[in-house]
Write a protein that holds these residues in place. Structure first.
Motif, PDB file in Angstrom:
ATOM      1  N   ALA A 174       0.496  -0.996   0.252  1.00 37.03           N
ATOM      2  CA  ALA A 174       0.011  -0.149   0.169  1.00 37.03           C
ATOM      3  C   ALA A 174       0.572   0.877   0.149  1.00 37.03           C
ATOM      4  N   ASN A 175       1.775   1.287   0.506  1.00 33.00           N
ATOM      5  CA  ASN A 175       2.962   2.600   0.906  1.00 33.00           C
ATOM      6  C   ASN A 175       3.521   2.583  -0.289  1.00 33.00           C
ATOM      7  N   MET A 176       3.714   1.730  -1.120  1.00 38.71           N
ATOM      8  CA  MET A 176       4.358   1.743  -2.455  1.00 38.71           C
ATOM      9  C   MET A 176       3.644   1.972  -3.499  1.00 38.71           C
ATOM     10  N   LEU A 177       2.178   1.735  -3.594  1.00 36.57           N
ATOM     11  CA  LEU A 177       1.142   2.158  -4.685  1.00 36.57           C
ATOM     12  C   LEU A 177       0.823   3.382  -4.097  1.00 36.57           C
ATOM     13  N   PHE A 178       1.023   4.005  -3.420  1.00 31.25           N
ATOM     14  CA  PHE A 178      -0.310   5.086  -2.510  1.00 31.25           C
ATOM     15  C   PHE A 178      -0.256   6.034  -3.948  1.00 31.25           C
ATOM     16  N   PRO A 179       0.995   6.883  -4.479  1.00 31.19           N
ATOM     17  CA  PRO A 179       1.257   7.913  -5.089  1.00 31.19           C
ATOM     18  C   PRO A 179       0.118   7.673  -6.016  1.00 31.19           C
ATOM     19  N   ILE A 180      -0.135   6.374  -6.898  1.00 31.90           N
ATOM     20  CA  ILE A 180      -0.120   6.019  -8.554  1.00 31.90           C
ATOM     21  C   ILE A 180      -2.379   6.181  -7.847  1.00 31.90           C
ATOM     22  N   LEU A 181      -2.308   4.906  -6.794  1.00 35.96           N
ATOM     23  CA  LEU A 181      -3.851   5.147  -5.945  1.00 35.96           C
ATOM     24  C   LEU A 181      -4.234   6.029  -5.753  1.00 35.96           C
ATOM     25  N   LEU A 182      -3.999   7.175  -5.039  1.00 35.19           N
ATOM     26  CA  LEU A 182      -4.764   8.384  -4.627  1.00 35.19           C
ATOM     27  C   LEU A 182      -4.757   9.638  -6.088  1.00 35.19           C
ATOM     28  N   PHE A 183      -3.735   9.105  -7.089  1.00 35.67           N
ATOM     29  CA  PHE A 183      -3.765  10.037  -7.882  1.00 35.67           C
ATOM     30  C   PHE A 183      -5.534   9.080  -9.353  1.00 35.67           C
ATOM     31  N   LEU A 184      -5.038   8.118  -8.968  1.00 33.72           N
ATOM     32  CA  LEU A 184      -6.601   7.565  -9.644  1.00 33.72           C
ATOM     33  C   LEU A 184      -7.687   7.281  -9.207  1.00 33.72           C
ATOM     34  N   SER A 185      -7.559   8.038  -7.389  1.00 32.07           N
ATOM     35  CA  SER A 185      -8.842   7.829  -7.104  1.00 32.07           C
ATOM     36  C   SER A 185      -9.680   8.804  -7.151  1.00 32.07           C
ATOM     37  N   VAL A 186      -9.086  10.142  -7.211  1.00 23.56           N
ATOM     38  CA  VAL A 186      -9.779  11.950  -7.550  1.00 23.56           C
ATOM     39  C   VAL A 186      -9.626  11.747  -8.814  1.00 23.56           C
ATOM     40  N   ILE A 187      -9.078  11.655  -9.771  1.00 23.41           N
ATOM     41  CA  ILE A 187      -9.257  11.516 -11.687  1.00 23.41           C
ATOM     42  C   ILE A 187     -10.794  10.783 -11.728  1.00 23.41           C
TER      43      ILE A 187
END
Length: 358
Positions: free
Chosen positions: A61-74
């Motif tokens: 979860a820590n490794m994928l944190f930036p991409i998951l956050l970005f995709l969820s907001v988009i």
């Protein structure tokens, strides 16, 4: 906060949570499919497997944190735009900056969560994750990853091992030299050195010590000998592995000690340290970019926004990994390397935000 703020904030946090709950099981399934044969071959206890996947969840979860956050907001902002909700909000007299407020509140909450993970949870999870991997999943030929370690552990003491075995906490072809006024006082050699965590000492096999004296040399031999030596097991482990498993306080002390020793791995330790702060800050930058890109209703619908978002997210991760690796292996300042992605994407966020306001 007004009703519209709670509405957006709930969508922000809810979509991010759903993304985590969707991608983490996928990561676990992929990891199990890759490692199930080795787990069955080594007859790993179920309790160890469950503990490993708990640590894996935090690590993943820590490794994928930036991409998951970005995709969820988009994702949820594009849905708002396609339903003309964004147009309705802005047409009511609310400025784009005011529309952005609940996103910033959500980014603050998630950045605090990311900071907590990076400082406390991830180091502990890294210990269990790496220990399980090297104990049960690596072959003997893969375990000895550290090779030809030569370190100065004090102004006049040096150690060397040809390689290090994570599973048994054992170094091979160990040598230790002690100098005074540039003259050798003694030299210790051993075919194997093993760390004893309970006794807090080392066991040396095929032990040999040669002490240099004015009246002649003194020789000491033993099949095995237990000694308390003035260096830690981290001195024999890879730089990134050692840094990832430490809390911030432990890492600061470790960096200070290694700087005094003149360690060649300082950049690797500093990269891990600076990333603990850069990831939470990236939450705000990626949120602003995602909102700016996806708040407009496009002819291609959500697909266009997701395509742009995925491209930007992977570009961010690409720069983050490349510059982090360059900092570890070259003379690039670690602070610049770690923050390059945030700086460059921060400039992009300002440009996109100005265009979105129009």
């Amino acid at each position: 906060m007004k009703i519209i703020d709670w509405y957006i904030l709930k969508r922000y946090l809810g979509t991010f949570t759903v993304m985590l709950l969707l991608f983490i099981p996928i990561g676990i399934v992929v990891d199990v499919s890759e490692k199930i044969n080795r787990i069955l071959e080594n007859k790993v206890p179920l309790s160890s497997v469950l503990a490993y996947y708990l640590d894996f969840t935090i690590y993943f979860a820590n490794m994928l944190f930036p991409i998951l956050l970005f995709l969820s907001v988009i994702w949820f902002t594009s849905k708002l735009a396609n339903n003309t909700e964004v147009i309705a909000i802005l047409s009511s007299g609310i400025s784009f900056n005011r529309f952005l407020r609940p996103y910033i509140v959500g980014a603050t909450l998630i950045s605090l969560f990311a900071l907590l993970m990076g400082l406390i949870l991830v180091p502990k999870a890294s210990v269990g994750y790496n220990d399980f991997k090297y104990k049960y999943l690596k072959r003997n030929s893969e375990v000895r990853e550290t090779q030809n370690v030569y370190k100065q552990i004090s102004p006049d003491e040096f150690i060397y091992v040809s390689n290090f075995n994570f599973q048994s906490k054992t170094g091979f072809n160990f040598t230790m030299e002690k100098f005074k006024d540039n003259k050798l006082l003694y030299k210790i050699r051993a075919s194997r050195i093993t760390w004893n965590p309970e006794q807090k000492n080392y066991t040396l096999s095929s032990y040999f010590k040669r002490s240099i004296g004015p009246m002649g040399d003194q020789l000491e031999k033993a099949e095995t000998k237990d000694l308390k030596l003035d260096f830690d097991i981290e001195d024999l482990t890879p730089a990134v592995y050692a840094a990832e498993t430490m809390t911030l306080g432990e890492l600061n002390k470790f960096i200070e000690r290694e700087t005094m020793r003149g360690s060649a791995n300082i950049n690797a330790y500093l990269v891990v340290k600076y990333k603990k702060y850069s990831v939470p800050i990236s939450t705000f930058i990626l949120t602003i970019i995602a909102v700016s890109v996806s708040s407009m209703k496009r002819r291609g619908g959500m697909g266009v926004n997701l395509a742009v978002g995925i491209s930007l997210a992977f570009t961010y991760i690409f720069f983050d990994k490349i510059f982090g690796t360059l900092a570890e292996a070259s003379t690039i300042p670690p602070l610049f390397a770690v923050w390059f992605s945030n700086i460059s994407f921060g400039i992009l966020a300002i440009i996109l935000l100005r265009n979105a306001r129009r």
